[in-house]
Design a protein around this motif. Structure first.
Motif, PDB file in Angstrom:
ATOM      1  N   UNK A 179      -6.205  -5.618  -4.272  1.00 20.00           N
ATOM      2  CA  UNK A 179      -6.639  -7.017  -4.215  1.00 20.00           C
ATOM      3  C   UNK A 179      -6.214  -7.806  -5.437  1.00 20.00           C
ATOM      4  N   UNK A 180      -5.998  -7.129  -6.571  1.00 23.09           N
ATOM      5  CA  UNK A 180      -5.531  -7.827  -7.768  1.00 23.09           C
ATOM      6  C   UNK A 180      -4.081  -8.264  -7.629  1.00 23.09           C
ATOM      7  N   UNK A 181      -3.331  -7.587  -6.768  1.00 30.31           N
ATOM      8  CA  UNK A 181      -1.942  -7.974  -6.527  1.00 30.31           C
ATOM      9  C   UNK A 181      -1.892  -9.307  -5.786  1.00 30.31           C
ATOM     10  N   UNK A 182      -0.732  -9.940  -5.813  1.00 30.98           N
ATOM     11  CA  UNK A 182      -0.631 -11.293  -5.262  1.00 30.98           C
ATOM     12  C   UNK A 182      -0.737 -11.315  -3.741  1.00 30.98           C
ATOM     13  N   UNK A 183      -0.244 -10.289  -3.097  1.00 26.83           N
ATOM     14  CA  UNK A 183      -0.554 -10.083  -1.676  1.00 26.83           C
ATOM     15  C   UNK A 183      -0.323  -8.618  -1.342  1.00 26.83           C
ATOM     16  N   UNK A 184      -0.666  -8.245  -0.121  1.00 24.01           N
ATOM     17  CA  UNK A 184      -0.671  -6.849   0.267  1.00 24.01           C
ATOM     18  C   UNK A 184       0.096  -6.650   1.575  1.00 24.01           C
ATOM     19  N   UNK A 185       0.953  -5.627   1.583  1.00 20.95           N
ATOM     20  CA  UNK A 185       1.602  -5.162   2.808  1.00 20.95           C
ATOM     21  C   UNK A 185       1.068  -3.762   3.068  1.00 20.95           C
ATOM     22  N   UNK A 186       0.589  -3.520   4.273  1.00 20.50           N
ATOM     23  CA  UNK A 186      -0.067  -2.238   4.573  1.00 20.50           C
ATOM     24  C   UNK A 186       0.702  -1.448   5.617  1.00 20.50           C
ATOM     25  N   UNK A 187       0.743  -0.154   5.411  1.00 21.39           N
ATOM     26  CA  UNK A 187       1.181   0.765   6.454  1.00 21.39           C
ATOM     27  C   UNK A 187       0.144   0.793   7.569  1.00 21.39           C
ATOM     28  N   UNK A 188       0.589   1.100   8.761  1.00 23.25           N
ATOM     29  CA  UNK A 188      -0.350   1.250   9.882  1.00 23.25           C
ATOM     30  C   UNK A 188      -1.388   2.328   9.613  1.00 23.25           C
ATOM     31  N   UNK A 189      -1.095   3.233   8.687  1.00 23.80           N
ATOM     32  CA  UNK A 189      -2.021   4.320   8.352  1.00 23.80           C
ATOM     33  C   UNK A 189      -3.000   3.940   7.246  1.00 23.80           C
ATOM     34  N   UNK A 190      -2.840   2.773   6.665  1.00 27.03           N
ATOM     35  CA  UNK A 190      -3.681   2.378   5.531  1.00 27.03           C
ATOM     36  C   UNK A 190      -5.127   2.137   5.964  1.00 27.03           C
ATOM     37  N   UNK A 191      -6.036   2.409   5.052  1.00 23.40           N
ATOM     38  CA  UNK A 191      -7.450   2.102   5.253  1.00 23.40           C
ATOM     39  C   UNK A 191      -8.024   1.572   3.945  1.00 23.40           C
ATOM     40  N   UNK A 192      -8.898   0.580   4.062  1.00 25.10           N
ATOM     41  CA  UNK A 192      -9.443  -0.104   2.902  1.00 25.10           C
ATOM     42  C   UNK A 192     -10.960   0.042   2.879  1.00 25.10           C
ATOM     43  N   UNK A 193     -11.524   0.027   1.669  1.00 23.45           N
ATOM     44  CA  UNK A 193     -12.974   0.063   1.580  1.00 23.45           C
ATOM     45  C   UNK A 193     -13.459   0.050   0.150  1.00 23.45           C
ATOM     46  N   UNK A 194     -14.713  -0.354  -0.005  1.00 19.06           N
ATOM     47  CA  UNK A 194     -15.419  -0.307  -1.297  1.00 19.06           C
ATOM     48  C   UNK A 194     -16.677   0.525  -1.075  1.00 19.06           C
ATOM     49  N   UNK A 195     -16.536   1.863  -1.117  1.00 21.65           N
ATOM     50  CA  UNK A 195     -17.671   2.738  -0.771  1.00 21.65           C
ATOM     51  C   UNK A 195     -18.538   3.135  -1.948  1.00 21.65           C
TER      52      UNK A 195
END
Length: 258
Positions: free
Chosen positions: A116-132
């Motif tokens: 999120x600190x980066x200017x934008x994000x490109x994700x692989x279809x396998x990517x998963x995000x979270x703040x656990x």
């Protein structure tokens, strides 16, 4: 040069790969120190026009912080660690050269915060995000509560952080957390192609856009006044003269960053 990173400069793009695949590229203090140095290189090296941050291996971008380092920390030491992480991540956010996260797998906890600190994000279809972090009796400490709210809104941010759920790439796209979702084997080439498109633009103007957008998120700054000042400064650049002349002559502009 770095204990935990691999780096490569190709066609003006500095590829920074966090290289701890056996630890799911978890952020420890050495990774943070190496990232700080790598970001300094982005700022200072005139041959670098942009940067990509990604993770080694197929499983993880960065699957959180190194939890083993937390067990012995006092509250004061915890504050120091958060402060250090926030300074490094803010330096990424403030970079006048685009820094893009190519999220190849799990981006959890500190990894989500880094992306999120980066200017934008490109994700692989396998990517998963979270703040656990609540699973550990913690909260995000590297700016996650703030940037996640800015990117996806208050309600969704609170839900994601309180449930500690993982957000699949397609859902992250629909929520506005990432800009693009691509096949895993095209992640870097797609991101590099986007940056090559940006490389053709006026470098000072690119940096100024980043500063103005960041000003919009700073409660202590009048973003509209900041924009007027940044707009006016463009008129002192050779790039504006070149860009306007190229437009009138119907030819590609040749920007020099002056």
């Amino acid at each position: 040069m770095y204990a935990t990173l691999n780096t490569q400069l190709t066609e003006g793009t500095y590829l920074i790969t966090i290289n701890r695949p056996d630890k799911m590229n978890a952020l420890n203090q050495q990774v943070l120190a190496d990232l700080a140095l790598a970001v300094d290189e982005v700022y200072s090296n005139a041959g670098i026009q942009s940067a990509i941050i990604t993770g080694a291996g197929e499983k993880a971008f960065v699957a959180g912080a190194d939890i083993s380092e937390f067990l012995s920390l006092t509250p004061t030491q915890g504050a120091d660690l958060a402060q250090k992480g926030q300074v490094i991540f803010q330096r990424i956010a403030d970079s006048p050269k685009p820094i893009v996260a190519a999220v190849n797998g799990f981006a959890l906890g500190g990894g989500c915060e880094l992306a999120m600190a980066c200017h934008f994000r490109v994700a692989s279809e396998k990517a998963k995000f979270g703040q656990p972090e609540v699973n550990l009796g913690l909260i995000p400490g590297y700016g996650g509560t703030q940037r996640l709210t800015q990117l996806i809104g208050r309600g969704k941010a609170i839900e994601l952080m309180l449930t500690a759920d993982m957000l699949p790439a397609a859902e992250a796209l629909s929520w506005g957390l990432v800009n693009h979702v691509v096949a895993p084997d095209t992640l870097l080439s797609f991101t590099q192609a986007l940056l090559q498109k940006i490389h053709a633009k006026a470098p000072l103007a690119v940096g100024s856009v980043i500063q103005c957008v960041n000003a919009a998120l700073d409660k202590n700054v009048d973003g509209f006044a900041f924009e007027i000042n940044a707009f006016s400064e463009c008129f002192a650049t050779k790039d504006l003269q070149e860009g306007a002349q190229a437009f009138l002559e119907k030819r590609p502009a040749k920007f020099t960053g002056a």
